[in-house]
Design an enzyme around this catalytic site. Structure first.
Site, PDB file in Angstrom:
ATOM      1  N   ASP A   1      28.616  41.766  -9.682  1.00  0.00           N
ATOM      2  CA  ASP A   1      29.689  40.947  -9.100  1.00  0.00           C
ATOM      3  C   ASP A   1      29.849  39.543  -9.692  1.00  0.00           C
ATOM      4  O   ASP A   1      28.846  38.868  -9.950  1.00  0.00           O
ATOM      5  CB  ASP A   1      29.413  40.721  -7.606  1.00  0.00           C
ATOM      6  CG  ASP A   1      28.889  41.933  -6.892  1.00  0.00           C
ATOM      7  OD1 ASP A   1      28.955  43.031  -7.450  1.00  0.00           O
ATOM      8  OD2 ASP A   1      28.403  41.779  -5.759  1.00  0.00           O
TER       9      ASP A   1
ATOM     10  N   GLU B   1      31.807  45.175   1.330  1.00  0.00           N
ATOM     11  CA  GLU B   1      30.993  44.175   0.647  1.00  0.00           C
ATOM     12  C   GLU B   1      31.894  43.083   0.088  1.00  0.00           C
ATOM     13  O   GLU B   1      33.108  43.250  -0.024  1.00  0.00           O
ATOM     14  CB  GLU B   1      30.219  44.806  -0.526  1.00  0.00           C
ATOM     15  CG  GLU B   1      29.275  45.908  -0.113  1.00  0.00           C
ATOM     16  CD  GLU B   1      28.441  46.444  -1.281  1.00  0.00           C
ATOM     17  OE1 GLU B   1      27.222  46.569  -1.103  1.00  0.00           O
ATOM     18  OE2 GLU B   1      28.993  46.743  -2.356  1.00  0.00           O
TER      19      GLU B   1
HETATM   20  C1  FRU Z   1      28.120  44.554  -4.523  1.00  0.00           C
HETATM   21  C2  FRU Z   1      26.715  44.177  -4.083  1.00  0.00           C
HETATM   22  C3  FRU Z   1      26.746  43.041  -3.087  1.00  0.00           C
HETATM   23  C4  FRU Z   1      25.385  42.443  -3.267  1.00  0.00           C
HETATM   24  C5  FRU Z   1      25.164  42.575  -4.749  1.00  0.00           C
HETATM   25  C6  FRU Z   1      23.738  42.795  -5.155  1.00  0.00           C
HETATM   26  O1  FRU Z   1      28.169  45.131  -5.784  1.00  0.00           O
HETATM   27  O2  FRU Z   1      26.060  45.295  -3.536  1.00  0.00           O
HETATM   28  O3  FRU Z   1      27.024  43.450  -1.776  1.00  0.00           O
HETATM   29  O4  FRU Z   1      25.341  41.102  -2.855  1.00  0.00           O
HETATM   30  O5  FRU Z   1      25.944  43.678  -5.162  1.00  0.00           O
HETATM   31  O6  FRU Z   1      23.614  42.807  -6.545  1.00  0.00           O
END
Ligand code: FRU
Length: 506
Positions: A22, A222
């Protein structure tokens, strides 16, 4: 390093090497765009989550910077990972982290604790607990100090959700001018619920409301975020909530996706427009758009969104080396009333290029080879409804057309589509080789598609940007031909305006 490895995007952001997911902490500050991102500095797969960092003065050319937040205990004894979050400029030094007249940048992120422990703050966490923490920077975002004496600032989800301590994450912070409060939106992924907290100092947080579940709930929620945008370029502001979900993306895509909801926000409660919660609103209809986040620190009309350009189904299996994953091009957002509904409009941000145009009054059924080739292209294609049932452009095509990626419009279904069934390597996931589509009305019979082609992706902007589709592709090196293709009859009034896009890394 010259960024010319096989599949290396030429104008999409990638880490020099290793894993990325992300976008995090996007912020424009003192003339510099900061891009942080979920990063494993130690490998090409997810793990040891840290915040990678890059800076830019134009959103096009990026300079890689040292890791901003390195997983605690890296590499052998990791006790805390830095999961997704955001960053803000605390201009009034509400946090007290400032020094002299230097106001701090403050990041709020999820602390993921792989092992149970008692923290320096004296707080105790369970194995795999997720809590919200803060860090600050006094050198305009280049180095960061975690607030260890107090972190995490939000230890647990609210009492009634105490069974969710392992799934409580991704805080997105903003300053609410009218209420003179910080607002942070975070997710209880498993419950498809957002929690909204407020604070006067970025340290002490109070839960003020909840939102969800609504619309697409086929997977966990998310990376939520919330931002205002002027409606139809006027004075009235609407608020947009952007939410990633996995799985449960747009039809035809069995994996992850990103939706949005438009409404009002009074500083504590988000109230969706009635017509924004009757069906899912996809930010992007392609298979590869996740965890999108906008920049803080820009004027209200200048909202720029960047997403992780992959799908959770196969994000860990894409055939690139020595890096894995790219971001979409930055997209400038606006809100336009379309059929009575506030709709996101997206426009890609690219550097300068030399465009040339060709026009045809009519093209017969079948294929027409264009006189340019390329694997990094910006193409604006327009055409008018006539005899054909579909009209498309074929990119990254091999000379015998056995390998190709087709982007087109279906006049009967009124849909833009991307067909990557024979686009190249796809065996790493059995749903990759598919066709993806988005609804689009022609305007007086005329259709406009903007197609950004890079070494391993196509991003399509339909109409004025009211629908987009991001799709990865992994074609062979030689596949660089471009064709127009008219299905079922001739097509009229075709215009192709195209440019080769130069590498942003040289
Ligand atoms: C989304 C996610 C988020 C988390 C991060 C961990 O891709 O699962 O929810 O903060 O990646 O790398």
């Amino acid at each position: 390093q010259n960024y010319t490895e096989r599949y290396r995007p030429q104008f999409h952001f990638t880490p020099a090497k290793n894993w990325m997911n992300d976008p995090n902490g996007l912020i424009y500050h003192e003339g510099t765009y900061h891009l942080f991102y979920q990063h494993n500095p130690g490998g090409i797969s997810w793990g040891a989550m840290s915040w990678g960092h890059a800076t830019s003065s134009d959103l096009v050319h990026w300079e890689h910077q040292p890791v901003a937040l390195l997983a605690r205990g890296y590499p052998d004894n990791i006790t805390e990972m830095f999961f997704s979050g955001t960053a803000v400029f605390d201009a009034q030094n509400t946090s007290g982290f400032g020094s002299g007249d230097k106001a701090p940048l403050v990041a709020m992120y999820t602390s993921h604790y792989p092992v149970a422990q008692t923290l320096p703050s004296g707080k105790t966490v369970d194995a795999n607990q997720q809590s919200q923490s803060i860090a600050y920077s006094l050198d305009d975002g280049m180095t960061w100090t975690t607030y260890d004496s107090v972190n995490p600032v939000i230890l647990n989800p609210p009492e009634e959700y105490s069974d969710q301590i392992h799934d409580f994450r991704d805080p997105a912070v903003l300053w609410h001018e009218e209420n003179q409060r910080w607002v942070s939106v975070m997710s209880l992924p498993g419950l498809r619920k957002l929690l909204i907290y407020t604070s006067t100092n970025l340290k002490d947080w109070e839960l003020v409301s909840e939102f969800g579940p609504v619309n697409a709930i086929g997977g966990v929620w998310e990376c939520p975020s919330m931002f205002p945008l002027p409606l139809d370029g006027g004075e009235e502001l609407k608020w947009v909530v952007q939410i990633s979900l996995n799985p449960g993306g747009p039809a035809g895509n069995t994996g992850s996706g990103t939706q949005y909801v438009v409404g009002q926000f009074d500083g504590t409660t988000f109230t969706p427009d009635a017509n924004s919660v009757t069906q899912s609103n996809w930010v992007d209809w392609g298979p590869d758009f996740y965890a999108a986040l906008t920049f803080s620190g820009l004027p209200v009309e200048d909202r720029v969104d960047i997403a992780w350009m992959t799908n959770l189904r196969y994000g860990g299996a894409t055939p690139t080396d020595p890096w894995r994953s790219a971001f979409t091009v930055p997209r400038r957002l606006s809100l336009k009333t379309t059929n009575g509904k506030a709709t996101l409009i997206q426009e890609p941000i690219l550097g300068d290029a030399d465009y040339s145009s060709t026009h045809w009054d009519i093209l017969p059924a079948g294929s027409t080879k264009l006189d340019f080739t390329g694997k990094a292209l910006d193409i604006v294609l327009s055409f008018s409804e006539s005899e054909s049932t579909q009209f498309s452009i074929i990119v990254q095509a091999s000379s015998d057309l056995s390998e190709q990626t087709q982007v087109g419009y279906d006049f009967e279904k009124k849909e833009v589509f991307v067909n990557r069934t024979v686009s190249g390597v796809s065996g790493f996931d059995d749903t990759f080789a598919g066709v993806f589509s988005a609804p689009l009305e022609s305007v007086e019979g005329k259709v406009i598609l903007r197609v950004l082609v890079d070494w391993s992706s196509v991003e399509v902007f339909g109409g004025a940007g009211e629908v987009t589709l991001a799709s990865l592709i992994f074609p062979s090196d030689e596949s660089s031909d471009v064709y127009l293709f008219s299905t079922g009859g001739s097509t009229n009034d075709i215009e192709v305006k195209a440019a080769n896009i130069k590498s942003v890394w040289v």
